[in-house]
Enzyme design. Structure first.
Site, PDB file in Angstrom:
ATOM      1  N   TYR A  38       0.854   3.086  -0.703  1.00 53.37           N
ATOM      2  CA  TYR A  38       0.864   4.052  -1.922  1.00 53.37           C
ATOM      3  C   TYR A  38       1.530   5.369  -1.546  1.00 53.37           C
ATOM      4  O   TYR A  38       1.931   5.636  -0.282  1.00 53.37           O
ATOM      5  CB  TYR A  38      -0.384   4.282  -2.306  1.00 53.37           C
ATOM      6  CG  TYR A  38      -1.356   5.329  -1.596  1.00 53.37           C
ATOM      7  CD1 TYR A  38      -2.063   4.914  -0.444  1.00 53.37           C
ATOM      8  CD2 TYR A  38      -1.432   6.737  -2.204  1.00 53.37           C
ATOM      9  CE1 TYR A  38      -2.800   5.890   0.246  1.00 53.37           C
ATOM     10  CE2 TYR A  38      -2.339   7.568  -1.332  1.00 53.37           C
ATOM     11  CZ  TYR A  38      -3.114   6.859  -0.267  1.00 53.37           C
ATOM     12  OH  TYR A  38      -3.755   7.894   0.447  1.00 53.37           O
ATOM     13  N   ARG A  57       9.150   7.656   3.432  1.00 49.62           N
ATOM     14  CA  ARG A  57       7.737   7.368   3.913  1.00 49.62           C
ATOM     15  C   ARG A  57       7.305   6.028   3.319  1.00 49.62           C
ATOM     16  O   ARG A  57       6.677   5.168   3.928  1.00 49.62           O
ATOM     17  CB  ARG A  57       6.494   8.493   3.696  1.00 49.62           C
ATOM     18  CG  ARG A  57       5.340   8.007   4.307  1.00 49.62           C
ATOM     19  CD  ARG A  57       4.506   9.243   4.375  1.00 49.62           C
ATOM     20  NE  ARG A  57       4.172   9.647   3.014  1.00 49.62           N
ATOM     21  CZ  ARG A  57       3.342  10.693   2.766  1.00 49.62           C
ATOM     22  NH1 ARG A  57       2.824  11.421   3.853  1.00 49.62           N
ATOM     23  NH2 ARG A  57       3.020  11.175   1.647  1.00 49.62           N
ATOM     24  N   ARG A 106      -7.577 -16.938  -2.462  1.00 49.50           N
ATOM     25  CA  ARG A 106      -7.824 -15.927  -1.378  1.00 49.50           C
ATOM     26  C   ARG A 106      -7.566 -16.586  -0.157  1.00 49.50           C
ATOM     27  O   ARG A 106      -8.384 -17.361   0.338  1.00 49.50           O
ATOM     28  CB  ARG A 106      -9.262 -15.331  -1.833  1.00 49.50           C
ATOM     29  CG  ARG A 106      -9.530 -14.164  -0.920  1.00 49.50           C
ATOM     30  CD  ARG A 106     -10.998 -13.795  -0.859  1.00 49.50           C
ATOM     31  NE  ARG A 106     -11.205 -12.892  -0.004  1.00 49.50           N
ATOM     32  CZ  ARG A 106     -11.414 -12.808   1.457  1.00 49.50           C
ATOM     33  NH1 ARG A 106     -11.808 -14.375   1.980  1.00 49.50           N
ATOM     34  NH2 ARG A 106     -11.784 -12.018   2.299  1.00 49.50           N
ATOM     35  N   HIS A 108      -6.221 -14.927   3.738  1.00 49.92           N
ATOM     36  CA  HIS A 108      -5.556 -13.762   4.397  1.00 49.92           C
ATOM     37  C   HIS A 108      -4.266 -13.605   4.764  1.00 49.92           C
ATOM     38  O   HIS A 108      -3.426 -12.752   4.729  1.00 49.92           O
ATOM     39  CB  HIS A 108      -6.556 -13.580   5.813  1.00 49.92           C
ATOM     40  CG  HIS A 108      -7.855 -13.095   5.632  1.00 49.92           C
ATOM     41  ND1 HIS A 108      -8.937 -13.886   5.064  1.00 49.92           N
ATOM     42  CD2 HIS A 108      -8.571 -11.984   6.213  1.00 49.92           C
ATOM     43  CE1 HIS A 108      -9.998 -13.099   5.164  1.00 49.92           C
ATOM     44  NE2 HIS A 108      -9.919 -12.150   5.567  1.00 49.92           N
ATOM     45  N   LYS A 153       0.690   4.666   4.989  1.00 48.83           N
ATOM     46  CA  LYS A 153      -0.011   5.113   3.915  1.00 48.83           C
ATOM     47  C   LYS A 153      -0.611   3.935   3.223  1.00 48.83           C
ATOM     48  O   LYS A 153      -0.295   3.921   1.987  1.00 48.83           O
ATOM     49  CB  LYS A 153       0.779   5.908   3.093  1.00 48.83           C
ATOM     50  CG  LYS A 153      -0.021   6.988   2.271  1.00 48.83           C
ATOM     51  CD  LYS A 153       0.646   8.123   1.724  1.00 48.83           C
ATOM     52  CE  LYS A 153       0.170   9.135   0.623  1.00 48.83           C
ATOM     53  NZ  LYS A 153      -1.287   9.683   1.164  1.00 48.83           N
ATOM     54  N   GLU A 185      -6.511  14.673  12.055  1.00 47.85           N
ATOM     55  CA  GLU A 185      -5.918  15.184  10.648  1.00 47.85           C
ATOM     56  C   GLU A 185      -7.206  15.336   9.788  1.00 47.85           C
ATOM     57  O   GLU A 185      -8.483  15.212  10.329  1.00 47.85           O
ATOM     58  CB  GLU A 185      -4.955  14.144  10.175  1.00 47.85           C
ATOM     59  CG  GLU A 185      -5.335  12.949   9.779  1.00 47.85           C
ATOM     60  CD  GLU A 185      -4.360  12.112   9.175  1.00 47.85           C
ATOM     61  OE1 GLU A 185      -3.446  12.474   8.385  1.00 47.85           O
ATOM     62  OE2 GLU A 185      -4.334  10.976   9.265  1.00 47.85           O
ATOM     63  N   LEU A 209      -1.281  10.622   9.654  1.00 48.19           N
ATOM     64  CA  LEU A 209      -0.165  10.259   8.660  1.00 48.19           C
ATOM     65  C   LEU A 209       0.775  11.548   8.820  1.00 48.19           C
ATOM     66  O   LEU A 209       0.360  12.682   8.812  1.00 48.19           O
ATOM     67  CB  LEU A 209      -0.898  10.489   7.204  1.00 48.19           C
ATOM     68  CG  LEU A 209       0.022  10.162   6.033  1.00 48.19           C
ATOM     69  CD1 LEU A 209       0.234   8.355   5.905  1.00 48.19           C
ATOM     70  CD2 LEU A 209      -0.434  10.818   4.573  1.00 48.19           C
TER      71      LEU A 209
HETATM   72  N1  PDD Z   1      -3.133  12.292   0.882  1.00 47.41           N
HETATM   73  N2  PDD Z   1      -3.593  12.712   5.943  1.00 47.41           N
HETATM   74  C1  PDD Z   1      -4.092  11.877   4.871  1.00 47.41           C
HETATM   75  C2  PDD Z   1      -4.928  11.102   5.449  1.00 47.41           C
HETATM   76  C3  PDD Z   1      -3.716  11.777   3.758  1.00 47.41           C
HETATM   77  O1  PDD Z   1      -4.309  11.094   2.807  1.00 47.41           O
HETATM   78  C4  PDD Z   1      -2.924  12.666   3.103  1.00 47.41           C
HETATM   79  C5  PDD Z   1      -2.378  12.792   1.530  1.00 47.41           C
HETATM   80  C6  PDD Z   1      -2.220  13.652   4.015  1.00 47.41           C
HETATM   81  C7  PDD Z   1      -1.363  14.623   3.725  1.00 47.41           C
HETATM   82  O2  PDD Z   1       0.119  14.041   3.060  1.00 47.41           O
HETATM   83  P1  PDD Z   1       0.914  14.686   2.079  1.00 47.41           P
HETATM   84  O3  PDD Z   1       1.088  16.093   2.503  1.00 47.41           O
HETATM   85  O4  PDD Z   1       2.051  13.942   2.258  1.00 47.41           O
HETATM   86  O5  PDD Z   1       0.245  14.559   0.813  1.00 47.41           O
HETATM   87  C8  PDD Z   1      -2.361  13.331   5.319  1.00 47.41           C
HETATM   88  C9  PDD Z   1      -2.970  12.086  -0.598  1.00 47.41           C
HETATM   89  C10 PDD Z   1      -2.568  13.430  -1.362  1.00 47.41           C
HETATM   90  C11 PDD Z   1      -3.860  11.299  -1.198  1.00 47.41           C
HETATM   91  O6  PDD Z   1      -4.318  10.080  -0.633  1.00 47.41           O
HETATM   92  O7  PDD Z   1      -4.267  11.403  -2.437  1.00 47.41           O
END
Ligand code: PDD
Length: 293
Positions: A38, A57, A106, A108, A153, A185, A209
């Site tokens: 996503y 990304r 279903r 994997h 992501k 993070e 991320l």
């Molecule tokens: N999340 N690290 C993680 C684990 C995140 O889920 C996010 C953002 C970030 C920051 O990334 P960016 O600057 O590209 O938004 C770092 C989004 C906002 C979410 O899951 O809603």
């Protein structure tokens, strides 16, 4: 104020439709396995912010889970601008998701010939309460229990959900994650510290991320001669920091002034935070006026 029309219009597999009419198969692998990726992208004044970076990304995330990208950048842009227009423009948060689709049962292993599910929706982008920017927020340190490919992501967010809930249970705004000796993070944000007027953030790699907001902060620092470098941060580095910030597309830059109950620096947002917020807002204003994305 957000200009979202009600009910929101979403995009699902080629069709723009009201949110409450969108339906997906229970065999969709996003539902069964969290098998998808996503993006969350802010939109300011109807203009998608850092669109090229988000799409890059997304492409990397899809490659990371061995899924083809269903669209090229131009097709994504047309889809997203259409979604924004159908939801009244203004300031929005756009969520888009691609899953591996529904197989016959279903299993994997990847299904043969399944078509991916593509979903996109827009929600009002609510500004962070001003008091958070003026007084800062609190965070807790928690063990990073996620897998080894946090650079993808993926929609498989159970670990992030549990980690964020630990922060909520402790009355904190965010959980700052610690793997071994190092801070990676936040549960949904990247981390920066200020140490003796130098901005430091962990280097990109498989354990965090690559945040679009993080990259913009690095870019703005470089362009404005603010000393910055990438380095691994220990929990002590974070506890002893003069300033501590979190960044994300929906929260922008947030100052953390209390960590695990103890003050960071003076216990109030610092001067570099205010400087960076000014630079960030000026950049947003240009984007809003269609001068940058
Ligand atoms: N999340 N690290 C993680 C684990 C995140 O889920 C996010 C953002 C970030 C920051 O990334 P960016 O600057 O590209 O938004 C770092 C989004 C906002 C979410 O899951 O809603």
């Amino acid at each position: 104020m957000p200009a979202l029309v009600s009910p929101p219009t979403v995009y699902l597999n080629g069709v723009f439709q009201p949110l409450d009419q969108a339906r997906i198969s229970v065999l969709d692998r996003g539902f069964l396995f969290g098998d998808g990726v996503y993006e969350v992208m802010p939109v300011y004044g109807g203009q998608p912010f850092r669109l090229a970076e988000h799409l890059r990304r997304l492409g990397n995330s899809l490659a990371g889970i061995r899924c083809a990208n269903p669209f090229d950048d131009m097709q994504w842009e047309v889809l997203l601008r259409n979604l924004v227009a159908q939801n009244g423009g203004g300031d929005l948060s756009v969520y888009l998701q691609v899953t591996r689709g529904a197989g016959p049962n279903r299993d994997h292993a990847f299904p043969v010939g399944a078509s991916q599910s593509v979903f996109a929706m827009a929600s009002p982008l609510l500004p962070l309460p001003q008091v958070y920017r003026e007084r800062g927020v609190s965070a807790v340190l928690v063990e990073d229990i996620r897998w080894g490919r946090c650079d993808i992501k993926t929609i498989t967010l159970l670990a992030n959900v549990l980690l964020r809930q630990q922060a909520v249970d402790a009355g904190a705004f965010e959980a700052i994650l610690v793997r071994g000796a190092h801070v990676t993070e936040g549960a949904a944000s990247n981390v920066f510290v200020v140490r003796e007027c130098v901005l430091v953030t962990p280097p990109k790699g498989p354990l965090l991320l690559p945040g679009i907001t993080r990259d913009l902060v690095v870019e703005l620092a470089c362009a404005n001669h603010i000393p910055i470098h990438e380095a691994m941060l220990t929990t002590e580095d974070v506890r002893q920091a003069d300033e501590l910030w979190l960044t994300s597309s929906t929260k922008e830059i947030v100052p953390v002034t209390t960590l695990a109950g103890a003050p960071i620096g003076t216990g109030l947002p610092g001067p570099l935070y205010r400087r960076m917020m000014d630079l960030y807002q000026a950049f947003k204003d240009l984007a809003r006026a269609g001068k940058y994305q």
